[in-house]
Design an enzyme around this catalytic site. Structure first.
Site, short mmCIF file in Angstrom:
data_model
loop_
_atom_site.label_atom_id
_atom_site.label_comp_id
_atom_site.label_asym_id
_atom_site.label_seq_id
_atom_site.Cartn_x
_atom_site.Cartn_y
_atom_site.Cartn_z
N THR A 194 5.17 -4.49 5.78
CA THR A 194 3.91 -4.18 6.48
C THR A 194 4.01 -4.48 7.98
O THR A 194 3.49 -3.73 8.80
CB THR A 194 2.72 -4.94 5.86
OG1 THR A 194 2.92 -6.35 5.98
CG2 THR A 194 2.54 -4.58 4.39
N ILE A 240 -1.88 -4.45 11.55
CA ILE A 240 -1.00 -4.32 10.38
C ILE A 240 -1.88 -3.97 9.19
O ILE A 240 -2.64 -4.81 8.69
CB ILE A 240 -0.22 -5.62 10.12
CG1 ILE A 240 0.57 -6.04 11.38
CG2 ILE A 240 0.75 -5.43 8.94
CD1 ILE A 240 1.21 -7.40 11.28
N ILE A 241 -1.80 -2.69 8.80
CA ILE A 241 -2.70 -2.24 7.71
C ILE A 241 -1.97 -2.46 6.38
O ILE A 241 -1.57 -1.52 5.68
CB ILE A 241 -3.08 -0.75 7.92
CG1 ILE A 241 -3.35 -0.42 9.38
CG2 ILE A 241 -4.31 -0.39 7.06
CD1 ILE A 241 -4.57 -1.08 9.97
N HIS A 242 -1.83 -3.74 6.04
CA HIS A 242 -0.98 -4.15 4.91
C HIS A 242 -1.21 -3.28 3.66
O HIS A 242 -0.30 -2.66 3.13
CB HIS A 242 -1.28 -5.60 4.51
CG HIS A 242 -1.11 -6.62 5.60
ND1 HIS A 242 0.11 -7.17 5.94
CD2 HIS A 242 -2.03 -7.20 6.41
CE1 HIS A 242 -0.07 -8.06 6.91
NE2 HIS A 242 -1.34 -8.09 7.22
N ASP A 243 -2.46 -3.27 3.18
CA ASP A 243 -2.74 -2.68 1.86
C ASP A 243 -2.52 -1.17 1.83
O ASP A 243 -2.11 -0.62 0.80
CB ASP A 243 -4.19 -3.00 1.45
CG ASP A 243 -4.39 -4.49 1.21
OD1 ASP A 243 -5.53 -4.96 1.31
OD2 ASP A 243 -3.38 -5.18 0.94
#
Ligand code: RIB
Ligand code: CA
Length: 316
Positions: A194, A240-243
């Protein structure tokens, strides 16, 4: 073409909201359930946000309420810095019309998995408490799951209290994570992936511009504005668009490269690396690989997928 049934177990959460919006914009997916777990914010708030997101995006799915606390160690998280008091940044939701399912999350997951006859892709983008309970209550769940993909873990951590070996979703409930990794093959999109897909200010500017003033793009526009401000101005990791990367990896196989390793979760509270997803990169344990670890990322492609998502809502 038949759509792939998916379930998203989540703790919305700003990046969870992007993930749900991205999945909903994918023509190949049918979201059959969204299930809520405590994590970024309390279960009371993640539950309400799950209902509101389904309403706002017009997703006709079951919404299952899940665990209010981890299996072993209770943990109160104040994520308002990263996710705002509401858990979804500056997004304003009307009171939800949708009602929660009468069944708890773990039973909703199992029922939909059986109904999917093995075609279900299950995503978990919060702590794994609901998934662990589903496996305890329904041990044959894995045979009904086509792929199980999480945002969590990775080759480094982000929970500073633990000396940064643990990632938040795993650390909140390491016992749940340990049980899940022992019982299911996991596609793990961790922090190493990510972070490699972090967006730039220009990416957010383009997303906001694509959304324009469209009412149907309100959610993704507001998320993008909040994320840009909260990362570029306030220093949080909202760029940070992790999902969403976990979702994207199952939409387009070119966005993430997975490598197969044996992984276990340290859940000993006395261990200095409690909550770490220990990845046997050199094959030293001699144990059979049980996990596909996201190791390489195509960042421009990921950014383009998020921009295409904005275009989908702007043109609705
Ligand atoms: O460590 C990042 C993860 O923790 C994301 O899923 C975020 O939403 C939080 O749940
Ligand atoms: Ca999450």
């Amino acid at each position: 073409m038949n759509k792939t049934p998916i379930i998203i177990d989540c703790d919305p959460g700003v990046d969870d909201s992007y993930a749900i919006a991205l999945a909903n914009s994918c023509p190949d997916f049918e979201i059959v359930a969204i299930t809520a777990v405590e994590g970024n914010v309390s279960a009371e708030i993640t539950r309400k946000n799950a209902l509101c997101l389904a309403d706002m995006l017009g997703i006709n799915c079951r919404v299952g309420f899940g665990a209010e606390k981890p299996l072993v160690r209770p943990y109160k998280r104040d994520a308002s810095g990263t996710h705002g008091q509401s858990g979804v940044g500056t997004v304003k939701f009307p009171e939800p019309k949708k009602q929660p399912d009468e069944k708890p999350a773990w039973d909703v997951i199992y029922e939909e998995a059986v109904k999917s006859e093995g075609k279900l892709v299950l995503f978990a983008i919060g702590p794994l408490t609901n998934i662990a309970i589903a496996l305890r209550e329904h041990p044959d769940l894995p045979k009904y799951i086509s792929k199980f993909c999480i945002m969590g873990g990775g080759t480094f951590g982000n929970v500073t209290a633990t000396g940064a070996k643990a990632e938040f979703n795993i650390w909140i409930d390491p016992t749940a994570a340990k049980e899940v990794f022992e019982k299911m093959t996991v596609y793990m999109v961790g922090l190493n992936a990510t972070h490699a897909a972090a967006l730039s200010a220009q990416d957010f500017d383009e997303m906001i511009e694509i959304c324009g003033s469209s009412e149907s793009a309100y959610l993704v526009r507001e998320l993008s504005k909040f994320s840009k401000f909260n990362s570029m101005e306030k220093g949080h990791d909202n760029n940070i668009i992790h999902d969403a990367l976990a979702i994207a990896s199952m939409i387009n196989p070119d966005v993430v490269t997975y490598e197969n390793y044996y992984v276990f979760v340290e859940d000993d509270p006395q261990a200095e690396n409690e909550g770490e997803t220990v990845i046997d990169l050199k094959g030293e344990t001699g144990k059979e690989a049980n996990c596909y670890v996201a190791m390489k990322v195509n960042k421009p492609l990921f950014a383009d997928m998020l921009k295409d998502m904005c275009r989908y809502y702007a043109e609705k």
